[in-house]
Design an enzyme around this catalytic site. Structure first.
Site, short mmCIF file in Angstrom:
data_model
loop_
_atom_site.label_atom_id
_atom_site.label_comp_id
_atom_site.label_asym_id
_atom_site.label_seq_id
_atom_site.Cartn_x
_atom_site.Cartn_y
_atom_site.Cartn_z
N SER A 191 -42.64 -48.67 72.83
CA SER A 191 -43.83 -49.56 72.56
C SER A 191 -44.37 -50.31 74.06
O SER A 191 -43.73 -50.26 74.94
CB SER A 191 -43.73 -50.47 71.25
OG SER A 191 -42.87 -51.68 71.60
N LYS A 215 -60.52 -51.54 75.39
CA LYS A 215 -59.75 -51.45 76.53
C LYS A 215 -59.58 -53.09 77.13
O LYS A 215 -60.31 -53.95 76.92
CB LYS A 215 -61.06 -51.21 77.48
CG LYS A 215 -60.48 -50.76 78.88
CD LYS A 215 -61.77 -50.18 80.00
CE LYS A 215 -61.08 -49.86 81.29
NZ LYS A 215 -62.16 -49.41 82.09
N TYR A 232 -47.35 -47.45 71.45
CA TYR A 232 -48.20 -48.15 70.32
C TYR A 232 -48.01 -49.58 70.76
O TYR A 232 -47.09 -50.14 71.49
CB TYR A 232 -47.53 -47.77 68.93
CG TYR A 232 -46.01 -48.08 68.95
CD1 TYR A 232 -45.41 -49.33 68.30
CD2 TYR A 232 -45.17 -46.98 69.24
CE1 TYR A 232 -44.41 -49.64 68.22
CE2 TYR A 232 -43.79 -47.20 68.88
CZ TYR A 232 -43.19 -48.63 68.44
OH TYR A 232 -41.87 -48.73 68.56
#
Length: 115
Positions: free
Chosen positions: A25, A9, A58
């Protein structure tokens, strides 16, 4: 049985750019990627604290030390420069292991996106 748990995180970084004309992305400073234990190409969820949007995309690496947090392609419609986001990744672990697993959580400076 495997369960999905929080793995990494990046808590509250500021979007520096939104680039609609890119294939997709989120571009992150490699220092953030490494500190959070992420891998280039890894699927992440991006949670926008300003507007409540939640997207999957991603990770790709940007310039080291730049503080870059750039949403690319369609994701650029979900945030704008100055928005604060949380980037999270999950992983599958055995239920017994999950009881002891510790995610990698970092709290960068939201002004410069530095650790």
């Amino acid at each position: 049985m495997l369960i999905e748990v929080l793995k990494s995180k990046i808590h509250r970084v500021t979007v520096t750019e939104a680039n609609l004309n890119y294939i997709g992305s989120i571009t992150l400073d490699p220092l953030l990627i490494e500190a959070a234990g992420l891998v280039e190409g890894e699927k992440v969820h991006v949670l926008n604290c300003n507007n409540g949007e939640r997207i999957e995309t991603y990770v790709i690496s940007g310039e080291r030390g730049s503080g870059t947090v750039c949403l690319n392609g369609p994701a650029a419609r979900k945030a704008e420069a100055g928005d604060v986001v949380i980037v999270v990744a999950y992983g599958f672990v055995d239920a017994a292991e999950a009881r002891h697993f510790k995610p990698s959580i970092i709290f960068p400076d939201t002004q410069l996106n530095r650790i």
